[in-house]
Motif scaffolding. Structure first.
Motif, PDB file in Angstrom:
ATOM      1  N   ILE A 288       0.871  -1.175   0.000  1.00 37.31           N
ATOM      2  CA  ILE A 288       0.000   0.000   0.000  1.00 37.31           C
ATOM      3  C   ILE A 288       0.908   1.224   0.000  1.00 37.31           C
ATOM      4  O   ILE A 288       1.783   1.349   0.858  1.00 37.31           O
ATOM      5  CB  ILE A 288      -0.904   0.061   1.250  1.00 37.31           C
ATOM      6  CG1 ILE A 288      -1.880  -1.107   1.297  1.00 37.31           C
ATOM      7  CG2 ILE A 288      -1.693   1.366   1.274  1.00 37.31           C
ATOM      8  CD1 ILE A 288      -2.806  -1.059   2.511  1.00 37.31           C
ATOM      9  N   SER A 289       0.721   2.100  -0.964  1.00 37.48           N
ATOM     10  CA  SER A 289       1.471   3.357  -0.987  1.00 37.48           C
ATOM     11  C   SER A 289       0.682   4.416  -0.228  1.00 37.48           C
ATOM     12  O   SER A 289      -0.508   4.614  -0.483  1.00 37.48           O
ATOM     13  CB  SER A 289       1.715   3.814  -2.427  1.00 37.48           C
ATOM     14  OG  SER A 289       2.570   2.908  -3.096  1.00 37.48           O
ATOM     15  N   LEU A 290       1.359   5.066   0.711  1.00 34.54           N
ATOM     16  CA  LEU A 290       0.715   6.069   1.552  1.00 34.54           C
ATOM     17  C   LEU A 290       1.282   7.452   1.258  1.00 34.54           C
ATOM     18  O   LEU A 290       2.496   7.615   1.117  1.00 34.54           O
ATOM     19  CB  LEU A 290       0.945   5.759   3.040  1.00 34.54           C
ATOM     20  CG  LEU A 290       0.525   4.385   3.566  1.00 34.54           C
ATOM     21  CD1 LEU A 290       0.920   4.262   5.033  1.00 34.54           C
ATOM     22  CD2 LEU A 290      -0.967   4.190   3.403  1.00 34.54           C
ATOM     23  N   THR A 291       0.402   8.420   1.178  1.00 29.04           N
ATOM     24  CA  THR A 291       0.803   9.825   1.160  1.00 29.04           C
ATOM     25  C   THR A 291       0.014  10.525   2.254  1.00 29.04           C
ATOM     26  O   THR A 291      -1.218  10.471   2.266  1.00 29.04           O
ATOM     27  CB  THR A 291       0.516  10.490  -0.196  1.00 29.04           C
ATOM     28  OG1 THR A 291       1.244   9.807  -1.219  1.00 29.04           O
ATOM     29  CG2 THR A 291       0.942  11.952  -0.173  1.00 29.04           C
ATOM     30  N   VAL A 292       0.730  11.133   3.182  1.00 31.01           N
ATOM     31  CA  VAL A 292       0.103  11.813   4.314  1.00 31.01           C
ATOM     32  C   VAL A 292       0.328  13.314   4.162  1.00 31.01           C
ATOM     33  O   VAL A 292       1.470  13.759   4.006  1.00 31.01           O
ATOM     34  CB  VAL A 292       0.705  11.341   5.652  1.00 31.01           C
ATOM     35  CG1 VAL A 292       0.027  12.042   6.814  1.00 31.01           C
ATOM     36  CG2 VAL A 292       0.579   9.842   5.798  1.00 31.01           C
ATOM     37  N   THR A 293      -0.742  14.076   4.196  1.00 27.66           N
ATOM     38  CA  THR A 293      -0.642  15.538   4.178  1.00 27.66           C
ATOM     39  C   THR A 293      -0.927  16.056   5.578  1.00 27.66           C
ATOM     40  O   THR A 293      -1.994  15.787   6.142  1.00 27.66           O
ATOM     41  CB  THR A 293      -1.641  16.147   3.180  1.00 27.66           C
ATOM     42  OG1 THR A 293      -1.394  15.609   1.877  1.00 27.66           O
ATOM     43  CG2 THR A 293      -1.500  17.664   3.134  1.00 27.66           C
ATOM     44  N   ILE A 294       0.035  16.767   6.151  1.00 30.15           N
ATOM     45  CA  ILE A 294      -0.128  17.310   7.501  1.00 30.15           C
ATOM     46  C   ILE A 294      -0.913  18.619   7.405  1.00 30.15           C
ATOM     47  O   ILE A 294      -0.470  19.581   6.775  1.00 30.15           O
ATOM     48  CB  ILE A 294       1.239  17.552   8.174  1.00 30.15           C
ATOM     49  CG1 ILE A 294       2.041  16.250   8.222  1.00 30.15           C
ATOM     50  CG2 ILE A 294       1.043  18.117   9.578  1.00 30.15           C
ATOM     51  CD1 ILE A 294       1.395  15.136   9.009  1.00 30.15           C
TER      52      ILE A 294
END
Length: 239
Positions: free
Chosen positions: A14-20
Protein backbone atom coordinates in the motif's frame (compact mmCIF):
# COMPACT_ATOMS: atom_id res chain seq x y z
CA UNK A 1 12.32 -14.32 11.95
CA UNK A 2 11.92 -12.88 8.44
CA UNK A 3 14.26 -14.67 6.03
CA UNK A 4 15.73 -13.42 2.76
CA UNK A 5 13.88 -16.15 0.88
CA UNK A 6 10.63 -14.76 2.23
CA UNK A 7 11.53 -11.24 1.15
CA UNK A 8 12.30 -12.50 -2.37
CA UNK A 9 8.72 -13.68 -2.73
CA UNK A 10 6.21 -11.16 -4.11
CA UNK A 11 4.63 -8.80 -1.59
CA UNK A 12 1.52 -6.65 -1.73
CA UNK A 13 2.11 -2.97 -1.01
CA UNK A 14 0.00 0.00 0.00
CA UNK A 15 1.47 3.36 -0.99
CA UNK A 16 0.71 6.07 1.55
CA UNK A 17 0.80 9.83 1.16
CA UNK A 18 0.10 11.81 4.31
CA UNK A 19 -0.64 15.54 4.18
CA UNK A 20 -0.13 17.31 7.50
CA UNK A 21 -2.97 19.79 7.92
CA UNK A 22 -1.61 21.54 11.03
CA UNK A 23 1.94 21.19 12.38
CA UNK A 24 3.74 17.94 13.16
CA UNK A 25 5.48 17.18 16.45
CA UNK A 26 7.30 13.84 16.45
CA UNK A 27 10.03 14.13 19.05
CA UNK A 28 13.49 12.61 18.85
CA UNK A 29 15.53 11.36 21.78
CA UNK A 30 18.77 13.09 22.66
CA UNK A 31 20.14 16.41 21.54
CA UNK A 32 20.16 17.57 17.92
CA UNK A 33 21.64 21.00 18.46
CA UNK A 34 18.18 22.53 18.66
CA UNK A 35 17.11 24.85 21.46
CA UNK A 36 13.98 22.73 21.89
CA UNK A 37 13.62 20.31 24.80
CA UNK A 38 11.95 17.95 22.32
CA UNK A 39 13.50 18.35 18.85
CA UNK A 40 11.65 16.94 15.86
CA UNK A 41 12.93 13.67 14.42
CA UNK A 42 14.83 13.64 11.11
CA UNK A 43 16.63 11.05 9.00
CA UNK A 44 20.28 11.12 7.91
CA UNK A 45 19.38 13.50 5.07
CA UNK A 46 17.80 15.88 7.62
CA UNK A 47 14.34 15.22 6.18
CA UNK A 48 11.40 15.16 8.57
CA UNK A 49 9.91 11.73 9.09
CA UNK A 50 7.16 9.84 10.87
CA UNK A 51 8.77 6.66 12.26
CA UNK A 52 7.49 3.32 11.00
CA UNK A 53 7.25 2.14 14.62
CA UNK A 54 4.75 4.88 15.45
CA UNK A 55 2.59 4.09 12.44
CA UNK A 56 2.69 0.36 13.21
CA UNK A 57 1.77 0.92 16.85
CA UNK A 58 -1.17 3.17 16.00
CA UNK A 59 -2.41 0.73 13.37
CA UNK A 60 -2.21 -2.22 15.74
CA UNK A 61 -4.23 -0.28 18.30
CA UNK A 62 -6.89 0.65 15.74
CA UNK A 63 -7.05 -2.91 14.39
CA UNK A 64 -7.57 -4.19 17.93
CA UNK A 65 -10.45 -1.77 18.45
CA UNK A 66 -12.15 -2.78 15.21
CA UNK A 67 -11.72 -6.51 15.85
CA UNK A 68 -13.09 -6.22 19.40
CA UNK A 69 -16.04 -4.19 18.13
CA UNK A 70 -16.79 -7.08 15.76
CA UNK A 71 -16.78 -9.45 18.79
CA UNK A 72 -13.49 -11.19 18.01
CA UNK A 73 -11.50 -12.31 21.05
CA UNK A 74 -8.27 -10.28 21.05
CA UNK A 75 -5.28 -10.48 23.39
CA UNK A 76 -3.86 -7.44 25.17
CA UNK A 77 -0.59 -5.95 23.93
CA UNK A 78 2.14 -4.93 24.57
CA UNK A 79 2.92 -7.12 27.62
CA UNK A 80 4.11 -10.57 26.54
CA UNK A 81 2.23 -12.38 29.30
CA UNK A 82 -1.13 -11.00 28.17
CA UNK A 83 -0.46 -11.52 24.46
CA UNK A 84 -0.92 -14.72 22.50
CA UNK A 85 -0.18 -17.51 23.14
CA UNK A 86 -0.02 -16.92 26.94
CA UNK A 87 -3.00 -14.56 27.44
CA UNK A 88 -2.61 -14.60 31.22
CA UNK A 89 -5.88 -13.75 32.96
CA UNK A 90 -7.81 -13.20 29.72
CA UNK A 91 -11.18 -14.72 28.92
CA UNK A 92 -12.58 -15.28 25.47
CA UNK A 93 -13.02 -17.81 22.71
CA UNK A 94 -9.39 -18.26 21.70
CA UNK A 95 -9.74 -21.95 20.76
CA UNK A 96 -11.57 -21.30 17.50
CA UNK A 97 -10.17 -22.74 14.28
CA UNK A 98 -9.49 -19.27 12.84
CA UNK A 99 -6.81 -18.81 15.53
CA UNK A 100 -4.81 -21.87 14.48
CA UNK A 101 -1.56 -20.89 12.71
CA UNK A 102 0.31 -23.49 10.68
CA UNK A 103 3.67 -21.72 11.12
CA UNK A 104 3.57 -22.24 14.91
CA UNK A 105 5.19 -25.63 15.63
CA UNK A 106 3.28 -25.99 18.91
CA UNK A 107 -0.04 -27.49 17.87
CA UNK A 108 -2.03 -26.30 20.89
CA UNK A 109 -1.10 -22.63 20.49
CA UNK A 110 -3.71 -20.23 19.21
CA UNK A 111 -3.11 -16.69 17.97
CA UNK A 112 -5.76 -13.98 17.65
CA UNK A 113 -6.30 -12.09 14.40
CA UNK A 114 -4.12 -9.17 15.47
CA UNK A 115 -1.14 -11.36 16.41
CA UNK A 116 -1.41 -13.16 13.08
CA UNK A 117 -0.91 -9.78 11.39
CA UNK A 118 1.47 -7.84 13.65
CA UNK A 119 3.21 -10.71 15.41
CA UNK A 120 3.92 -11.51 19.06
CA UNK A 121 6.78 -13.12 21.03
CA UNK A 122 6.18 -16.38 19.12
CA UNK A 123 5.04 -15.27 15.66
CA UNK A 124 6.86 -12.86 13.32
CA UNK A 125 4.98 -9.91 11.90
CA UNK A 126 3.51 -10.44 8.44
CA UNK A 127 3.53 -6.74 7.59
CA UNK A 128 6.47 -4.34 7.24
CA UNK A 129 6.32 -0.55 7.45
CA UNK A 130 8.42 2.19 5.90
CA UNK A 131 9.20 5.43 7.65
CA UNK A 132 7.02 8.16 6.17
CA UNK A 133 9.50 10.66 4.73
CA UNK A 134 8.73 14.32 4.07
CA UNK A 135 9.01 15.18 0.38
CA UNK A 136 9.94 18.83 1.03
CA UNK A 137 13.59 19.89 0.84
CA UNK A 138 14.75 20.44 4.46
CA UNK A 139 16.45 23.66 3.36
CA UNK A 140 12.97 25.11 2.80
CA UNK A 141 11.76 24.29 6.31
CA UNK A 142 12.67 26.78 9.03
CA UNK A 143 13.05 25.71 12.64
CA UNK A 144 9.79 26.29 14.51
CA UNK A 145 9.86 26.33 18.32
CA UNK A 146 6.65 26.27 20.35
CA UNK A 147 6.53 26.95 24.09
CA UNK A 148 4.47 24.82 26.42
CA UNK A 149 3.87 24.50 30.13
CA UNK A 150 3.04 21.54 32.35
CA UNK A 151 -0.45 21.70 33.87
CA UNK A 152 -1.18 20.42 37.37
CA UNK A 153 -4.36 18.45 36.73
CA UNK A 154 -5.39 18.48 40.39
CA UNK A 155 -5.11 22.24 40.84
CA UNK A 156 -5.87 23.07 37.19
CA UNK A 157 -3.00 25.55 37.14
CA UNK A 158 0.40 25.78 35.52
CA UNK A 159 3.25 24.09 37.38
CA UNK A 160 6.09 26.34 38.48
CA UNK A 161 9.39 26.01 36.62
CA UNK A 162 7.82 23.65 34.07
CA UNK A 163 8.17 25.68 30.88
CA UNK A 164 9.34 23.60 27.92
CA UNK A 165 9.88 24.03 24.19
CA UNK A 166 8.79 21.77 21.32
CA UNK A 167 10.13 21.78 17.79
CA UNK A 168 7.45 21.31 15.13
CA UNK A 169 7.11 21.49 11.40
CA UNK A 170 5.82 24.80 9.98
CA UNK A 171 2.09 25.18 10.57
CA UNK A 172 -0.38 24.95 7.69
CA UNK A 173 2.38 24.16 5.19
CA UNK A 174 0.53 21.09 3.82
CA UNK A 175 3.70 19.02 4.02
CA UNK A 176 3.50 15.59 2.43
CA UNK A 177 5.07 12.42 3.82
CA UNK A 178 5.35 9.25 1.74
CA UNK A 179 6.04 5.59 2.44
CA UNK A 180 4.74 2.06 1.89
CA UNK A 181 3.19 -0.75 3.88
CA UNK A 182 4.41 -4.17 2.72
CA UNK A 183 2.26 -7.28 3.22
CA UNK A 184 4.40 -10.42 3.23
CA UNK A 185 3.20 -13.46 1.26
CA UNK A 186 1.87 -15.23 4.37
CA UNK A 187 -0.13 -12.25 5.60
CA UNK A 188 -3.78 -13.33 5.90
CA UNK A 189 -6.31 -11.55 3.71
CA UNK A 190 -8.14 -10.21 6.75
CA UNK A 191 -4.91 -8.43 7.71
CA UNK A 192 -5.06 -6.29 4.60
CA UNK A 193 -8.72 -5.52 5.25
CA UNK A 194 -8.21 -4.57 8.90
CA UNK A 195 -5.21 -2.35 8.17
CA UNK A 196 -6.98 -0.63 5.27
CA UNK A 197 -10.00 0.05 7.49
CA UNK A 198 -7.84 1.18 10.42
CA UNK A 199 -6.02 3.77 8.34
CA UNK A 200 -9.34 5.57 7.92
CA UNK A 201 -9.56 5.93 11.72
CA UNK A 202 -6.19 7.63 12.23
CA UNK A 203 -6.70 11.39 12.06
CA UNK A 204 -3.50 12.54 13.77
CA UNK A 205 0.03 11.33 14.53
CA UNK A 206 2.81 12.54 16.79
CA UNK A 207 2.62 14.43 20.06
CA UNK A 208 0.34 17.17 21.37
CA UNK A 209 -2.61 16.00 19.27
CA UNK A 210 -5.07 17.42 21.79
CA UNK A 211 -3.64 20.89 21.16
CA UNK A 212 -4.11 20.55 17.41
CA UNK A 213 -0.74 19.20 16.29
CA UNK A 214 -0.29 16.30 13.89
CA UNK A 215 -3.71 16.36 12.23
CA UNK A 216 -3.53 14.83 8.79
CA UNK A 217 -5.24 13.63 5.62
CA UNK A 218 -4.48 10.26 4.00
CA UNK A 219 -4.11 9.45 0.32
CA UNK A 220 -4.04 5.65 0.17
CA UNK A 221 -3.62 3.25 -2.73
CA UNK A 222 -6.81 1.20 -2.81
CA UNK A 223 -6.44 -2.51 -2.14
CA UNK A 224 -8.42 -5.14 -4.01
CA UNK A 225 -10.04 -7.01 -1.12
CA UNK A 226 -12.61 -9.69 -1.85
CA UNK A 227 -16.08 -9.15 -0.42
CA UNK A 228 -15.93 -12.55 1.29
CA UNK A 229 -13.06 -11.27 3.48
CA UNK A 230 -15.19 -8.40 4.80
CA UNK A 231 -18.11 -10.77 5.38
CA UNK A 232 -15.91 -13.20 7.30
CA UNK A 233 -14.63 -10.40 9.54
CA UNK A 234 -18.15 -9.14 10.13
CA UNK A 235 -19.20 -12.52 11.55
CA UNK A 236 -16.93 -11.94 14.54
CA UNK A 237 -18.11 -13.92 17.53
CA UNK A 238 -20.64 -15.89 15.48
CA UNK A 239 -18.11 -18.38 14.14
Amino acid sequence: MITLTTLNRPTTNISLTVTIDSALCVGAGGSSGSLADKPIIRNADKKLLIPASQLKGRLRHECEKIARALQWSICESPKAETMCPQRKGLDGNFEREAYRVSSDPIEKNRHCLICQIFGNPVLPSQVLFDDLICTEDPENLPEVIRPGVTINRRRQTAEENKLYFLETSPANAQLQFKGDIHFLPDCPDFGKALIYASLQHINALGGSKSSGLGWLTWNITKLDIDESVWQSLAKGGES
